[in-house]
Design an enzyme around this catalytic site. Sequence first.
Site, mmCIF file in Angstrom:
data_model
loop_
_atom_site.group_PDB
_atom_site.id
_atom_site.type_symbol
_atom_site.label_atom_id
_atom_site.label_comp_id
_atom_site.label_asym_id
_atom_site.label_seq_id
_atom_site.Cartn_x
_atom_site.Cartn_y
_atom_site.Cartn_z
ATOM 1 N N GLU A 18 0.865 -1.186 0.000
ATOM 2 C CA GLU A 18 0.000 0.000 0.000
ATOM 3 C C GLU A 18 0.897 1.231 0.000
ATOM 4 O O GLU A 18 1.859 1.283 0.747
ATOM 5 C CB GLU A 18 -0.868 0.004 1.270
ATOM 6 C CG GLU A 18 -1.715 1.250 1.416
ATOM 7 C CD GLU A 18 -2.261 1.407 2.833
ATOM 8 O OE1 GLU A 18 -3.014 0.539 3.291
ATOM 9 O OE2 GLU A 18 -1.885 2.402 3.473
ATOM 10 N N ARG A 43 -4.099 -3.053 10.619
ATOM 11 C CA ARG A 43 -4.277 -3.993 9.505
ATOM 12 C C ARG A 43 -4.232 -3.311 8.139
ATOM 13 O O ARG A 43 -5.014 -3.604 7.247
ATOM 14 C CB ARG A 43 -5.554 -4.793 9.685
ATOM 15 C CG ARG A 43 -5.550 -5.572 10.982
ATOM 16 C CD ARG A 43 -6.799 -6.360 11.123
ATOM 17 N NE ARG A 43 -6.776 -7.405 10.085
ATOM 18 C CZ ARG A 43 -6.855 -8.689 10.321
ATOM 19 N NH1 ARG A 43 -6.983 -9.120 11.546
ATOM 20 N NH2 ARG A 43 -6.838 -9.551 9.334
ATOM 21 N N CYS A 48 7.488 -0.709 0.160
ATOM 22 C CA CYS A 48 8.629 -1.585 0.412
ATOM 23 C C CYS A 48 9.464 -1.194 1.635
ATOM 24 O O CYS A 48 9.848 -2.066 2.416
ATOM 25 C CB CYS A 48 9.508 -1.705 -0.825
ATOM 26 S SG CYS A 48 10.275 -0.176 -1.408
ATOM 27 N N HIS A 85 13.906 0.531 -4.748
ATOM 28 C CA HIS A 85 13.182 -0.543 -4.060
ATOM 29 C C HIS A 85 14.046 -1.088 -2.924
ATOM 30 O O HIS A 85 15.256 -1.189 -3.050
ATOM 31 C CB HIS A 85 12.849 -1.659 -5.054
ATOM 32 C CG HIS A 85 12.114 -2.795 -4.445
ATOM 33 N ND1 HIS A 85 10.880 -2.655 -3.855
ATOM 34 C CD2 HIS A 85 12.446 -4.104 -4.314
ATOM 35 C CE1 HIS A 85 10.483 -3.828 -3.398
ATOM 36 N NE2 HIS A 85 11.413 -4.721 -3.663
ATOM 37 N N ASP A 102 12.124 -10.440 -0.140
ATOM 38 C CA ASP A 102 11.483 -9.264 -0.727
ATOM 39 C C ASP A 102 10.006 -9.267 -0.326
ATOM 40 O O ASP A 102 9.153 -9.724 -1.056
ATOM 41 C CB ASP A 102 11.649 -9.275 -2.244
ATOM 42 C CG ASP A 102 11.297 -7.942 -2.878
ATOM 43 O OD1 ASP A 102 10.795 -7.057 -2.145
ATOM 44 O OD2 ASP A 102 11.516 -7.787 -4.081
#
Length: 135
Positions: A18, A43, A48, A85, A102
């Site tokens: 998200e 929740r 990343c 990332h 990952d």
Amino acid sequence: MGTLRTLMRAHALAIPFENLEIVLGRPVLLGVADLEAKMVRARRGGYCYEHVLLFGAVLERLGFGVTGLSARVRMGTGAVRSATHALLLAEPADDERPWLCDVGFGRGQLAPVPLADGAETTGERWVRDRRSSVG
């Protein structure tokens, strides 16, 4: 090694990707307590860097060696992109091999991949559709 595999699968199936804070221009809080409040208690998912920091904190508390890594996402292009990332290198106490984890890439990786020359992964190690995987 079984612990790392179990934790990574549980994380990938329970906590989605998200990036709403970034899209809405809100600050992204990266303290472990903030990440736990957002991603575990509320929740919600994260992007990343949030995933890596939370998962890495869990691994460190369990005695794993953890190193944060940067990567380039090349999906959809052959061009060299910036390293934007985040992922982890985990070193279990019971295994001398380092493992790539990952946990924060969209439909995430379900299992660690050994960091070894020639190591490969298959589609069965990736979440296909979180809606059908989370129970």
